[in-house]
Design a protein around this motif. Structure first.
Motif, mmCIF file in Angstrom:
data_model
loop_
_atom_site.group_PDB
_atom_site.id
_atom_site.type_symbol
_atom_site.label_atom_id
_atom_site.label_comp_id
_atom_site.label_asym_id
_atom_site.label_seq_id
_atom_site.Cartn_x
_atom_site.Cartn_y
_atom_site.Cartn_z
ATOM 1 N N SER B 6 -12.591 -7.330 3.800
ATOM 2 C CA SER B 6 -11.817 -7.009 2.600
ATOM 3 C C SER B 6 -12.187 -7.952 1.458
ATOM 4 O O SER B 6 -12.326 -9.157 1.655
ATOM 5 C CB SER B 6 -10.329 -7.149 2.910
ATOM 6 O OG SER B 6 -9.606 -7.148 1.721
ATOM 7 N N PRO B 7 -12.347 -7.403 0.237
ATOM 8 C CA PRO B 7 -12.619 -8.283 -0.903
ATOM 9 C C PRO B 7 -11.462 -9.236 -1.176
ATOM 10 O O PRO B 7 -11.653 -10.263 -1.820
ATOM 11 C CB PRO B 7 -12.809 -7.322 -2.071
ATOM 12 C CG PRO B 7 -12.597 -5.946 -1.580
ATOM 13 C CD PRO B 7 -12.325 -5.987 -0.118
ATOM 14 N N ALA B 8 -10.261 -8.905 -0.665
ATOM 15 C CA ALA B 8 -9.108 -9.784 -0.894
ATOM 16 C C ALA B 8 -9.386 -11.172 -0.305
ATOM 17 O O ALA B 8 -9.030 -12.184 -0.884
ATOM 18 C CB ALA B 8 -7.862 -9.189 -0.265
ATOM 19 N N VAL B 11 -11.526 -13.066 -2.664
ATOM 20 C CA VAL B 11 -10.739 -13.518 -3.810
ATOM 21 C C VAL B 11 -9.938 -14.757 -3.434
ATOM 22 O O VAL B 11 -9.931 -15.758 -4.164
ATOM 23 C CB VAL B 11 -9.775 -12.400 -4.287
ATOM 24 C CG1 VAL B 11 -8.837 -12.935 -5.357
ATOM 25 C CG2 VAL B 11 -10.551 -11.226 -4.820
ATOM 26 N N ILE B 12 -9.296 -14.710 -2.274
ATOM 27 C CA ILE B 12 -8.466 -15.838 -1.859
ATOM 28 C C ILE B 12 -9.322 -17.082 -1.633
ATOM 29 O O ILE B 12 -9.005 -18.164 -2.097
ATOM 30 C CB ILE B 12 -7.663 -15.469 -0.586
ATOM 31 C CG1 ILE B 12 -6.624 -14.403 -0.938
ATOM 32 C CG2 ILE B 12 -6.973 -16.694 0.008
ATOM 33 C CD1 ILE B 12 -5.958 -13.753 0.243
#
Lengths: 668, 135
Positions: B6-8, B11-12
């Motif tokens: 996941s790109p999340a 990002v995190i």
């Protein structure tokens, strides 16, 4: 009466203990009747706590100085309404207020949800009761408000600075906020314990979170306004650990309020949400620990008391308990969908969350660093205003910008063309505002200029949302423009209430930037007839008057104020010397404030030193736009009320979602 | 087929790295804070410190003309060593003998010369387990 108060607290402790033990057993063994009994015990605990609170309140109203707590915080001359606020003027009373609000919230939460979320509530009951056990134990064993003594003729009185309407309301609002965070925490833990990790705990606690968050926000603004008008140093927030203690859970709860929307809409961020709600609750306990342990140096005189280690133990229990549960239930907390694009509304919400949590944790680091430093290096270190201001700018300014982007950007995936179409208008407004302000001289503070430019962008984006929505509503229903506008808000209270809150945050940002970045100050000793001038104002000292009241000797300096040669009338500022028990009279500055309601600017006069020869040393500020901060509080409350107002349509929508979410879980 | 991440997470991870970078930047530029000391710990210190102590004796002088002079001792050590202080600037209303204050400054030739306007007295707010001490 003291015996009745003590007995009531012992009953509360007993009921809460029963609710923990019987409630946990009933939930684990699925004993429905026993679970109902535990729930009823928790509700009854509110009743017994109410009796204890009533006894203490009666003690204050009757000036019963045989109660040590009453004698230490009240006296016979204290005005009636302040006798009640003296209730929470000390440690024991404020702990009792904590317990009263906690058991009140708990009773209401388990009662309201008794049929709707039974499988959750059976676990929520022991969690809430467990928190109440900690507080009732402290009140029974460690810090009883019902200790008695031989009654003195009069009490010590309430500190004069606390005899202020804002200080009457500030602590209860903060407690409503701090304690309110226990409800979503308990539901989150209940969801983890029961294995029902769907959206139901979020749906069940949305309003509770919003109420707690609103109360925390309003409580902080009331405290800031008290500091502004009463403490007399010309500011409203000092980044003191005790102030930060309230800000940190507010930031964590703000992040939570945003991220739950992602879970509701897209089934994402489930782990993040339980972590956030646990963080917010633990920070609220940490705040209480800070204010009562004396572990950090604070401008607030929170003496080292015996109660600090108990709160530390509660924090450790809460952190270990919630972390263990989250790790245990990780398999049930997998997202049902994935982030599709880094340019989408959910991504913006994620950025917003990361910035809020980063700001919260940097503040936590600033608060904890002196403690850690002393433990590791043997020397405590003061983390001052520059540290906090730096991180407020680094994280706060992008947050402000995101507030304008979030509402306009599409869910799932936004196209470049769509972005251009959506943001051209607000971007033009922002750039034009920035250029105009630069030409007007706002470039003297780059962070201030950026804050104003971003604020213009956000306000334009929100206005665009309202215009678009009203236009669409009007096209659908042929209503008048005002009718369509109010109908739009009424039909989407949560969404548009949220936008109104965003407007409040923008007003807050403008007020903070204006009063911090563009204020001016002058100081000097004036004899009668002499003047000080700044920012177009001229303040001329005209002389002193003295007045003796039953409570204080009051001295007032009278000032003639003009601006650009035009008289604005008179104002006064001075000092009160309070007649209280003790060797030193307590003196407080009574600042003079002249507000320009059109520009939001204050002329703020502090009479620093009144000399025997009649001269006075004044410090005078001009604080542009500072009143937008207080206006922000009103708008914030309005937005929150809109978002909270019962909406039958939304309730029906939620009920459907609730039932869908409540379908059997996939494994444990 | 390998599961796409996941790109999340990206990002995190990037956000945490960015926060750490900002933090390091801040601490390298602005330093890590001012040491907070008690009067008994002041001997030999040369840099700026934040001094926490209790006012003893009668303050003399004028904070707006020549300086206010008083002595501070450790809050918890009634018989402890005292340090002379000279202070200019705003004096909080609550400043008095027996009150606890926090003040920034430097030790110069045996006297603590406070930074103008840096004095903070303890706010008279709640939760104090004991009444304000009076000398």
């Amino acid at each position: 009466m003291a015996e009745l108060g003590r007995a009531a607290l012992v009953v509360t402790l007993g009921l809460c203990l029963y609710a923990v033990v019987a409630g946990s057993y009933a939930a684990a063994r699925r004993r429905r009747r026993l679970a109902g009994s535990a729930r009823n015990a928790l509700i009854a605990a509110f009743g017994s706590t109410l009796v204890a609170a009533g006894v203490l309140a009666a003690g204050f109203l009757r000036s019963d100085f045989s109660l040590t707590y009453v004698a230490n915080h009240s006296n016979r001359t204290l005005g009636g309404v302040y006798k009640l606020s003296a209730f929470w003027g000390g440690q024991e009373g404020s702990l009792l207020l904590w317990l009263l609000i906690l058991t009140g919230y708990a009773a209401l939460a388990v009662w309201v949800n008794r049929n709707r979320a039974r499988d959750l509530v059976v676990w929520v009951t022991p969690v809430l009761a467990g928190i109440a056990v900690c507080f009732s134990f402290l009140l029974v064993v460690v810090a009883s408000p019902f200790a008695v003594q031989a009654a003195p003729l009069d009490g010590a009185g309430l500190n004069p600075s606390l005899q202020n309407p804002y200080m009457m309301a500030h602590p209860p609002f903060l407690y409503l906020g701090y304690v309110g965070l226990a409800v979503p925490f308990a539901f989150a833990m209940g969801a983890l314990l029961s294995g029902r990790t769907d959206e139901r705990w979020i749906v069940a606690t949305r309003r509770w979170t919003l109420i707690a968050w609103t109360a925390l926000g309003i409580g902080q603004l009331l405290g800031a306004h008290w500091a502004y008008v009463e403490v007399g140093w010309g500011g409203y927030y000092a980044w003191d650990p005790v102030e930060n203690a309230a800000l940190m859970p507010f930031l964590a709860a703000t992040a939570f309020l945003h991220s739950v929307m992602i879970q509701e809409k897209r089934g994402m961020l489930k782990v993040w949400n339980v972590v956030l709600v646990a963080l917010a609750f633990c920070l609220s306990i940490f705040g209480t620990f800070l204010t009562r342990s004396g572990v950090v140096n604070s401008i607030h005189s929170f003496s080292e008391s015996d109660i600090g280690p108990w709160f530390l133990a509660l924090i450790v229990i809460a952190v270990v308990f919630s972390t263990t549960l989250i790790i245990w239930r990780l398999p049930l907390l997998r997202s049902t969908t994935r982030l599709e694009s880094l340019v989408s509304r959910e991504a913006v919400f994620l950025y917003n969350n990361l910035l809020l949590v980063a700001l919260c944790l940097t503040i936590l680091w600033g608060v904890a660093w002196p403690i850690l430093s002393e433990a590791v290096r043997g020397t405590s270190v003061v983390v001052g205003r520059p540290y906090y201001d730096f991180f407020l700018r680094i994280f706060g300014l992008p947050l402000l910008l995101l507030m304008g982007i979030g509402p306009l950007i599409a869910w799932r995936r936004a196209s470049l063309r769509g972005l251009g179409r959506t943001f051209t208008g607000p971007a033009i407004v922002a750039v034009v505002t920035g250029i105009v302000l630069l030409l007007l001289g706002a470039g003297s503070s780059i962070p201030g200029l950026i804050a104003y430019t971003f604020s213009a962008f956000v306000l334009a984006a929100i206005a665009l949302e309202f215009v678009r929505g009203t236009r669409a509503r009007r096209a659908l229903s042929s209503e008048s423009w005002p009718g369509a506008f109010f109908s739009l808000i009424g039909r989407n209270r949560r969404r548009y209430g949220g936008y109104v809150v965003h407007v409040a945050i923008v007003l807050l940002a403008i007020g903070i930037a204006g009063s911090n970045s563009y204020d001016s100050v002058v100081e000097g000793k004036l004899a009668v007839g002499q003047s000080l001038a700044l920012s177009g104002y001229r303040v001329t000292y005209q002389g002193l008057t003295e007045r003796d009241t039953p409570h204080a000797a009051e001295v007032r300096a009278h000032l003639l104020v003009s601006r650009n040669g035009k008289s604005l009338g008179t104002m006064e500022a001075g000092k009160n010397s309070y007649k209280i028990a003790g060797p030193d009279p307590q003196v407080s500055s009574e600042v003079g404030i002249r507000t320009n309601y059109l520009t939001g600017e204050d002329l703020f006069v502090i009479p620093e030193q009144i000399n025997d020869d009649g001269s006075v040393y004044f410090r005078i500020f001009v604080k542009p736009l500072v009143n937008l901060i207080w206006l922000a509080g009103i708008v914030f409350l309005l937005g929150s009320v809109i978002a909270l107002w019962p909406d039958a349509r939304e309730q029906r929508r939620l009920a459907v979602r609730y039932d869908e979410a409540g379908s059997p879980v996939r494994g444990r | 087929m390998a599961r796409k991440r996941s790109p999340a997470r990206l990002v995190i991870a990037l956000s945490i790295a960015a926060v750490l970078a900002v933090f390091l930047l801040y601490t390298s530029i602005a330093g890590g804070g001012t040491p907070s000391l008690r009067p008994s710990q002041l001997a030999g210190r040369t840099g700026t410190v934040s001094l926490v102590g209790r006012v003893v004796g009668k303050p003399t002088g004028d904070s707006h003309a020549g300086g206010l002079r008083f002595r501070l001792r450790d809050v918890k050590d009634p018989g402890g060593k005292t340090v002379p202080v000279v202070y200019t600037g705003d004096v909080p209303d609550l400043f008095a003998t027996g009150r606890d204050i926090v003040i920034d400054g430097k030790l110069q030739r045996g006297t603590f010369v406070a930074a103008p306007g840096s004095m903070v007295t303890k706010c008279p707010s709640k939760y104090s387990a004991t009444k304000p001490a009076a000398q």
